[in-house]
Design an enzyme around this catalytic site. Structure first.
Site, PDB file in Angstrom:
ATOM      1  N   ASN A  53     -40.375 -32.521  -8.921  1.00  0.00           N
ATOM      2  CA  ASN A  53     -40.779 -33.268  -7.726  1.00  0.00           C
ATOM      3  C   ASN A  53     -39.588 -33.526  -6.807  1.00  0.00           C
ATOM      4  O   ASN A  53     -38.452 -33.596  -7.239  1.00  0.00           O
ATOM      5  CB  ASN A  53     -41.419 -34.588  -8.146  1.00  0.00           C
ATOM      6  CG  ASN A  53     -40.400 -35.532  -8.745  1.00  0.00           C
ATOM      7  OD1 ASN A  53     -39.620 -36.151  -8.024  1.00  0.00           O
ATOM      8  ND2 ASN A  53     -40.381 -35.625 -10.057  1.00  0.00           N
ATOM      9  N   LYS A 179     -37.054 -48.022 -14.069  1.00  0.00           N
ATOM     10  CA  LYS A 179     -36.276 -47.797 -12.841  1.00  0.00           C
ATOM     11  C   LYS A 179     -37.114 -48.095 -11.611  1.00  0.00           C
ATOM     12  O   LYS A 179     -38.300 -47.753 -11.569  1.00  0.00           O
ATOM     13  CB  LYS A 179     -35.802 -46.346 -12.794  1.00  0.00           C
ATOM     14  CG  LYS A 179     -34.910 -46.040 -11.595  1.00  0.00           C
ATOM     15  CD  LYS A 179     -34.204 -44.708 -11.754  1.00  0.00           C
ATOM     16  CE  LYS A 179     -35.034 -43.541 -11.255  1.00  0.00           C
ATOM     17  NZ  LYS A 179     -34.352 -42.263 -11.472  1.00  0.00           N
ATOM     18  N   LYS A 181     -37.047 -48.320  -7.064  1.00  0.00           N
ATOM     19  CA  LYS A 181     -36.392 -47.875  -5.844  1.00  0.00           C
ATOM     20  C   LYS A 181     -35.800 -49.064  -5.099  1.00  0.00           C
ATOM     21  O   LYS A 181     -36.364 -50.164  -5.116  1.00  0.00           O
ATOM     22  CB  LYS A 181     -37.409 -47.161  -4.945  1.00  0.00           C
ATOM     23  CG  LYS A 181     -38.007 -45.907  -5.579  1.00  0.00           C
ATOM     24  CD  LYS A 181     -36.927 -44.903  -5.939  1.00  0.00           C
ATOM     25  CE  LYS A 181     -37.501 -43.640  -6.553  1.00  0.00           C
ATOM     26  NZ  LYS A 181     -36.435 -42.695  -6.944  1.00  0.00           N
ATOM     27  N   ASP A 209     -32.429 -47.228  -7.780  1.00  0.00           N
ATOM     28  CA  ASP A 209     -32.198 -45.899  -7.203  1.00  0.00           C
ATOM     29  C   ASP A 209     -32.352 -45.966  -5.687  1.00  0.00           C
ATOM     30  O   ASP A 209     -33.424 -46.274  -5.181  1.00  0.00           O
ATOM     31  CB  ASP A 209     -33.234 -44.924  -7.792  1.00  0.00           C
ATOM     32  CG  ASP A 209     -33.046 -43.497  -7.310  1.00  0.00           C
ATOM     33  OD1 ASP A 209     -32.109 -43.233  -6.532  1.00  0.00           O
ATOM     34  OD2 ASP A 209     -33.867 -42.637  -7.719  1.00  0.00           O
ATOM     35  N   GLU A 235     -28.170 -45.935  -9.014  1.00  0.00           N
ATOM     36  CA  GLU A 235     -28.331 -44.477  -8.839  1.00  0.00           C
ATOM     37  C   GLU A 235     -28.278 -44.035  -7.382  1.00  0.00           C
ATOM     38  O   GLU A 235     -28.884 -44.658  -6.511  1.00  0.00           O
ATOM     39  CB  GLU A 235     -29.685 -44.076  -9.454  1.00  0.00           C
ATOM     40  CG  GLU A 235     -30.060 -42.603  -9.272  1.00  0.00           C
ATOM     41  CD  GLU A 235     -31.331 -42.256 -10.035  1.00  0.00           C
ATOM     42  OE1 GLU A 235     -31.604 -42.884 -11.082  1.00  0.00           O
ATOM     43  OE2 GLU A 235     -32.059 -41.360  -9.572  1.00  0.00           O
ATOM     44  N   GLU A 261     -28.988 -35.541  -9.130  1.00  0.00           N
ATOM     45  CA  GLU A 261     -30.275 -34.832  -9.069  1.00  0.00           C
ATOM     46  C   GLU A 261     -30.370 -33.902  -7.868  1.00  0.00           C
ATOM     47  O   GLU A 261     -31.207 -32.999  -7.868  1.00  0.00           O
ATOM     48  CB  GLU A 261     -31.436 -35.835  -9.053  1.00  0.00           C
ATOM     49  CG  GLU A 261     -31.565 -36.612  -7.750  1.00  0.00           C
ATOM     50  CD  GLU A 261     -32.704 -37.630  -7.769  1.00  0.00           C
ATOM     51  OE1 GLU A 261     -32.631 -38.568  -8.583  1.00  0.00           O
ATOM     52  OE2 GLU A 261     -33.647 -37.476  -6.992  1.00  0.00           O
ATOM     53  N   ASP A 288     -30.965 -31.546 -12.597  1.00  0.00           N
ATOM     54  CA  ASP A 288     -32.345 -31.182 -12.976  1.00  0.00           C
ATOM     55  C   ASP A 288     -32.450 -29.659 -12.961  1.00  0.00           C
ATOM     56  O   ASP A 288     -32.384 -29.034 -11.900  1.00  0.00           O
ATOM     57  CB  ASP A 288     -33.305 -31.813 -11.957  1.00  0.00           C
ATOM     58  CG  ASP A 288     -34.775 -31.516 -12.247  1.00  0.00           C
ATOM     59  OD1 ASP A 288     -35.067 -30.604 -13.036  1.00  0.00           O
ATOM     60  OD2 ASP A 288     -35.617 -32.199 -11.644  1.00  0.00           O
ATOM     61  N   HIS A 318     -32.938 -35.702 -14.110  1.00  0.00           N
ATOM     62  CA  HIS A 318     -34.017 -36.114 -13.208  1.00  0.00           C
ATOM     63  C   HIS A 318     -35.262 -35.285 -13.495  1.00  0.00           C
ATOM     64  O   HIS A 318     -35.174 -34.167 -14.009  1.00  0.00           O
ATOM     65  CB  HIS A 318     -33.553 -35.849 -11.761  1.00  0.00           C
ATOM     66  CG  HIS A 318     -34.631 -35.805 -10.736  1.00  0.00           C
ATOM     67  ND1 HIS A 318     -35.275 -34.641 -10.369  1.00  0.00           N
ATOM     68  CD2 HIS A 318     -35.187 -36.778  -9.980  1.00  0.00           C
ATOM     69  CE1 HIS A 318     -36.159 -34.917  -9.431  1.00  0.00           C
ATOM     70  NE2 HIS A 318     -36.136 -36.203  -9.172  1.00  0.00           N
ATOM     71  N   GLU A 337     -35.621 -38.463 -17.883  1.00  0.00           N
ATOM     72  CA  GLU A 337     -36.452 -39.337 -17.053  1.00  0.00           C
ATOM     73  C   GLU A 337     -37.923 -39.156 -17.439  1.00  0.00           C
ATOM     74  O   GLU A 337     -38.293 -38.139 -18.032  1.00  0.00           O
ATOM     75  CB  GLU A 337     -36.254 -38.964 -15.576  1.00  0.00           C
ATOM     76  CG  GLU A 337     -36.909 -39.912 -14.605  1.00  0.00           C
ATOM     77  CD  GLU A 337     -36.440 -39.702 -13.163  1.00  0.00           C
ATOM     78  OE1 GLU A 337     -35.882 -38.631 -12.842  1.00  0.00           O
ATOM     79  OE2 GLU A 337     -36.636 -40.630 -12.358  1.00  0.00           O
TER      80      GLU A 337
HETATM   81 MG    MG Z   1     -33.274 -40.553  -8.202  1.00  0.00          MG
END
Ligand code: MG
Length: 391
Positions: A53, A179, A181, A209, A235, A261, A288, A318, A337
């Protein structure tokens, strides 16, 4: 053995969530099926791959360059000395006539095909991929992998109690570390959100993050304000390629930081370790494979880490997908993750897997085990049901 066909499809991974930088309302994902002439139980073995993603489908690159190169190659040039499909040789074929540097999103296209090649190879070997990787690395695989629940996105109408309910649901699923945002609101508001989240998950169990949103001053202002919380990690504060911001953050903030990531090659990873101020004793690296040329390139990235004095246990990829789960268990990374309920059907693990105390077990079926996830199986049927029989 040979590859008889490669199909690709663009599938939706859209959702109403937002981070500090993008919303996911138009997000797409490339999915490929690599069909081999190896027959098992009356059907050809098919390897499946998809991109992680956050980057859009790479269908133009797949159709115009990378799939035609694989299909035009002498079939023997894709095999190792024992006649098995060799993802390392396939990688060289895919990257023929590609200049170095400027990795762009061709790394996504190659990563999708690389995943499918490893899936096919492990199915041919009749082993879960993590066991194959561990055997080739001469080590015993990890039987459980540390995972954390990534969520805490912004979306319209989401208040503190909705954020707390979301994290409570992750704890109920067996996660400990979660986690959220930051950077999609101002600092004062984000501190209130962090405090609301900490009230549920507990000190020491929350990652934040910023998705590369912050300039230097904002990076440091958040670091100063968040010093009062015992965060698991901070992050991707600044732009992924701004090693100056990362270095300044490491100098100003002694708790763990995480990034990587959006670095898509072993050369970018090396630059981060050389010039980004990252500390091998506490920080986390999030490369990733599904966005960065696949596992073949990941081996090179892990070699760079070793050269720069880093343990592979500092790597927590990630993406929350099963390819990284197999790599983590097979090659001894620090974890993976996980997106419970987000980015379906690509996020999450086989339905048979259980999470307990933030650890997940490994799939028992050959390959990656993607088909053992009911909604992923349905997506494969939708994407490729006309061309192949999905097991
Ligand atoms: Mg991130």
């Amino acid at each position: 053995m040979r590859i008889t066909a490669i199909y690709d499809s663009v599938e939706s991974i859209a959702s109403p969530i937002q981070n500090a930088y993008i919303d996911f309302s138009k997000m797409t994902c490339s999915v490929v099926a690599i069909v081999t002439d190896v027959i098992q139980d009356g059907l050809p073995i098919v390897g499946y791959g998809f991109n992680s993603n956050g980057r859009y489908a790479a269908s133009g690159l797949l159709k115009e360059r990378f799939i035609p190169r694989l299909m035009a190659a002498d079939p023997d040039s894709l095999l190792d000395g024992s006649g098995l499909l060799d993802p390392h040789r396939a990688w060289q074929v895919m990257m023929t006539n590609e200049k170095p540097g400027g990795h762009g999103e061709r790394s996504v296209a190659v990563g999708v095909l690389d995943m499918a090649l490893w899936d096919a190879l492990a199915k041919i070997e009749e082993k879960p991929l993590y066991q194959l990787l561990a055997a080739r690395a001469g080590r015993l695989p990890d039987e459980r992998v540390w995972v954390y629940a990534a969520g805490g996105y912004y979306y319209p109408g989401k208040d503190y109690s909705a954020l707390q309910d979301e994290f409570r649901s992750y704890l109920d699923l067996g996660y400990i570390v979660c986690k959220m945002k930051i950077g999609g609101a101002d600092l004062a508001e984000d501190c209130k959100r962090i405090e609301a989240a900490l009230a549920v998950v507990g000190e020491g169990n929350l990652c934040v993050d910023a998705n590369g949103r912050f300039d230097l001053d904002t990076t440091l202002a958040y670091a100063e304000a968040m010093r009062q919380y015992d965060l698991f990690w901070y992050e991707e504060a600044g732009d992924p390629l701004d090693y100056g911001i990362q270095t300044a953050l490491a100098e100003a903030y002694d708790r763990p930081i995480a990034t990587g990531e959006n670095l898509f090659s072993h050369q970018d990873a090396r630059n981060l370790l050389r010039y980004g101020g990252m500390r091998a004793d506490r920080d986390y690296l999030q490369f990733d494979c599904a966005l960065s040329y696949g596992l073949v390139e990941y081996y090179r990235t892990l070699a760079v880490l070793h050269e720069e004095g880093w343990s592979a246990r500092r790597v927590v990829p990630h993406g929350g997908h099963q390819m990284s789960l197999h790599i983590a268990a097979g090659l001894g990374l620090g974890g993976n993750e996980s997106y419970p309920g987000v980015f379906q059907p690509f996020g999450g693990f086989s339905d048979e897997l259980q999470i307990a105390e933030s650890q997940v077990n490994l799939p028992s079926s050959a390959g990656l085990g993607l088909e053992k996830k009911a909604n992923y199986h349905a997506m494969l049927q939708h994407a490729f049901g006309k061309q192949i029989r999905v097991r």
